[in-house]
Design an enzyme around this catalytic site. Structure first.
Site, PDB file in Angstrom:
ATOM      1  N   ASP A 161      40.256 -17.168   6.340  1.00 37.54           N
ATOM      2  CA  ASP A 161      40.516 -17.549   4.957  1.00 37.54           C
ATOM      3  C   ASP A 161      39.457 -17.209   3.901  1.00 37.54           C
ATOM      4  OD1 ASP A 161      42.400 -18.661   6.585  1.00 37.54           O
ATOM      5  OD2 ASP A 161      42.318 -20.651   5.711  1.00 37.54           O
ATOM      6  N   GLU A 392      37.041 -27.341  15.445  1.00 38.82           N
ATOM      7  CA  GLU A 392      37.747 -26.174  14.908  1.00 38.82           C
ATOM      8  C   GLU A 392      36.879 -24.914  14.983  1.00 38.82           C
ATOM      9  OE1 GLU A 392      38.875 -26.902  10.858  1.00 38.82           O
ATOM     10  OE2 GLU A 392      40.127 -25.096  10.697  1.00 38.82           O
TER      11      GLU A 392
HETATM   12  C1  GLC Z   1      42.792 -22.207   8.755  1.00 42.49           C
HETATM   13  C2  GLC Z   1      42.317 -20.979   9.523  1.00 42.49           C
HETATM   14  C3  GLC Z   1      43.517 -20.225  10.054  1.00 42.49           C
HETATM   15  C4  GLC Z   1      44.340 -21.158  10.922  1.00 42.49           C
HETATM   16  C5  GLC Z   1      44.690 -22.457  10.184  1.00 42.49           C
HETATM   17  C6  GLC Z   1      45.282 -23.511  11.095  1.00 42.49           C
HETATM   18  O1  GLC Z   1      43.562 -21.876   7.666  1.00 42.49           O
HETATM   19  O2  GLC Z   1      41.531 -20.156   8.717  1.00 42.49           O
HETATM   20  O3  GLC Z   1      43.127 -19.089  10.771  1.00 42.49           O
HETATM   21  O4  GLC Z   1      45.494 -20.532  11.360  1.00 42.49           O
HETATM   22  O5  GLC Z   1      43.547 -23.024   9.612  1.00 42.49           O
HETATM   23  O6  GLC Z   1      44.410 -23.779  12.159  1.00 42.49           O
END
Ligand code: GLC
Length: 427
Positions: A161, A392
Site C-alpha cells: 500500500d 501483520e
Molecule cells: C493491507 C496490505 C494488503 C493486504 C490487506 C489485508 O492493505 O497492504 O497487502 O492484502 O492489508 O491484509
C-alpha cells in the site's frame, strides 16, 4: 506449558474463518481480501485440504463478468472498516472493490495439485477457466497497449500500500477540494506511526472517487485515472502464476490455453526490462506516464527470481544487492532498502518485513540456486514469530511485531514453512 506455535497458528486460521473464507484479522480487516485468501489456503492445507480449496474458490464468488477478481469482497457490511462498499460504489453482487491484487491463486492451486491427489486435481480443473479469465483480464485491461508490462491503477492493487515506490505517482496527483470529510478506521486499531499518513489516505480516496464516477471503466481509469504505475510485485507474481497455469494446462490437456499462456510469459519477460534500473541494480516500480523509475530495491524487486525473470547478468547484480541488504538487517527481507532515503523500519510497507513476501522470495532464491539466502529468509520468517507472535508485519532491525495481531497470513505462512522446511529451517 505454552501452546506450540503451530497449534496457535491453526487456532488463528479457525478463529478468522467466517465460513468458507477468512478475514485477515478481526477488527482492522473484517472482509475477504484476495491475496490474503490465497496464502490462507496454503496454511489450511497443512491440516484441512478441503478447507484450503474453499478459500481459493470463494475468491471467485466476487469475480467480475470481465474476469477481474477484486481485491476485497464485502460480504457482510461491517462499519469498522473504511472505505466500505458505498465509497467504492462498484455496484457488484456481492459488493466488491474496483481493482485487483497480486494473482497468487494459480501458484497455490498448482502447489496443491502437485502435493495432493485426484480430488485436488478435480478442484483445480474447476478453477482453471476462472483463473484464465482473471489472468487474461490483467494482460488486457492493465496492459492495453501490449507492452508486456502490466500496470496498477491504485497502490492497493500492488498489495504494498504505502511503499515509497508509489510516491512518484502519488506526488503527481491533485487531491480535489470536494473529497469531503471522512473518518479513517485503521488508526482506531493500530498506532498511526505504523500506518499510512493522512496525506496518503487523501490520495487513495482521490483514486476511488475517479473510479466510482466513471463506473470503474477499466479503459478510462487506465488512460485518464489519477495514478498509473507498474509494480514489480504484480508483474512478477503474474508471470510466475502464468507459468504455474501453463503447467496445469499441460497436465489437464488444455491445449488451446498453452500457446496463449506461453505468449503471456514471453511478453512479461520482455516487459520486465522496462522496470530495470542500472542505477539501483535491480527491478523497481515505474511511473507509466513519465517513465520515471523508483529509487531503491524492495522485497518486490527480488521476486524476479520467483518469476524466472532476468538475464544471468541482471540476476548476478540483483543477488549482490540482496546480499548487501541482508547484511543490514537482523530479519530479512525489508520492504524498502535500509540504505535508501525514506526507510522507516516500523511503517507498513516502507521498511517492515512481511511473511507472505518472504514465502515467495525464498522459493525464488531456492529455485535459482541461492540456497543460503533462501534458508536465511525461511529461518528469519519463523524466528520473528517465535520472538513476537503472529503480527501483520515486523521491524527488520528489531523483530518487533507490528500492525494487526493474530494475523491470518502470518499464521498460514508459519504453518506452510513448518510443513515444508521446519526441520531444515530451524537447523
Ligand atoms: C493491507 C496490505 C494488503 C493486504 C490487506 C489485508 O492493505 O497492504 O497487502 O492484502 O492489508 O491484509
Amino acid at each position: 506449558m505454552s501452546v506450540p506455535l503451530t497449534d496457535q497458528a491453526t487456532t488463528i486460521l479457525r478463529t478468522n474463518d467466517r465460513g468458507g473464507y477468512t478475514v485477515p484479522t478481526a477488527g482492522l480487516y473484517p472482509y475477504q481480501w484476495n491475496w490474503d485468501s490465497a496464502f490462507a489456503a496454503l496454511g489450511f492445507a497443512a491440516f484441512d485440504r478441503h478447507r484450503a480449496w474453499r478459500e481459493l474458490e470463494t475468491i471467485f464468488d466476487g469475480q467480475w463478468a470481465d474476469g477481474m477478481a477484486p481485491h476485497i469482497i464485502f460480504r457482510k457490511f461491517d462499519p469498522s472498516y473504511f472505505p466500505g462498499p458505498n465509497i467504492w460504489g462498484s455496484r457488484t453482487d456481492p459488493p466488491s472493490s474496483g481493482h485487483s491484487q497480486p494473482p497468487v491463486v494459480a501458484t497455490i492451486a498448482r502447489w496443491l495439485v502437485e502435493t495432493g491427489n485426484a480430488d485436488d486435481e478435480k478442484r483445480a480443473r474447476a478453477l482453471f477457466p476462472k483463473l484464465i479469465a482473471w489472468h487474461h483480464w490483467f494482460h488486457r485491461a492493465r496492459d492495453p497497449d501490449q507492452t508486456g508490462l502490466v500496470s496498477i491503477i491504485h497502490p492497493w492493487e500492488s498489495g504494498r500500500d504505502n511503499c515509497p515506490d508509489w510516491d512518484l505517482g502519488m506526488n503527481r496527483m491533485t487531491v480535489p477540494n470536494d473529497l469531503g470529510d471522512y473518518h479513517r478506521r485503521d488508526t482506531d486499531w493500530v498506532d498511526a506511526d505504523e500506518r499510512p499518513t493522512h496525506e496518503t489516505y487523501d490520495r487513495y480516496l482521490t483514486i476511488l472517487k475517479f473510479g466510482r464516477e466513471c463506473g470503474w471503466d477499466h479503459t478510462e481509469v487506465y488512460r485518464n485515472g489519477p495514478f498509473l504505475m507498474a509494480d514489480p510485485c504484480v508483474q512478477f507474481v503474474l508471470m510466475r502464476a502464468d507459468r504455474d497455469l501453463l503447467a496445469l494446462a499441460e497436465r489437464f490437456g488444455e491445449t488451446e490455453a498453452v500457446p496463449m499462456l506461453q505468449g503471456w510469459i514471453d511478453q512479461s519477460r520482455r516487459g520486465a526490462d522496462l522496470m530495470w534500473s542500472d542505477t539501483v541494480g535491480g527491478y523497481v516500480a515505474r511511473e507509466m506516464r513519465t517513465g520515471e523509475l523508483s529509487t531503491a530495491i524492495t522485497n518486490a524487486s527480488v521476486l524476479a527470481f520467483y518469476a524466472g525473470a532476468g538475464t544471468s547478468e541482471q540476476r548476478a547484480t540483483l543477488i549482490e544487492q540482496a546480499r548487501q541488504i541482508a547484511d543490514q538487517c537482523r530479519y530479512v527481507f525489508p520492504s524498502w532498502d535500509p540504505r535508501a532515503d525514506g526507510f522507516e523500519s516500523r511503517r507498513y510497507w516502507r521498511g517492515p518485513v512481511w511473511s507472505v513476501m518472504n514465502w515467495m522470495i525464498a522459493r525464488g532464491f531456492s529455485e535459482c540456486g541461492y540456497d543460503d539466502l533462501a534458508h536465511r529468509v525461511q529461518r528469519d520468517t519463523l524466528a520473528m514469530v517465535v520472538q513476537s507472535g503472529f503480527f501483520e508485519y515486523f521491524d527488520p532491525l528489531s523483530g518487533e511485531g507490528l500492525g494487526g495481531p493474530d494475523f491470518t497470513w502470518t499464521a498460514a505462512i508459519h504453518l506452510a514453512l513448518q510443513a515444508e522446511h521446519g526441520a531444515q529451517a530451524a537447523a
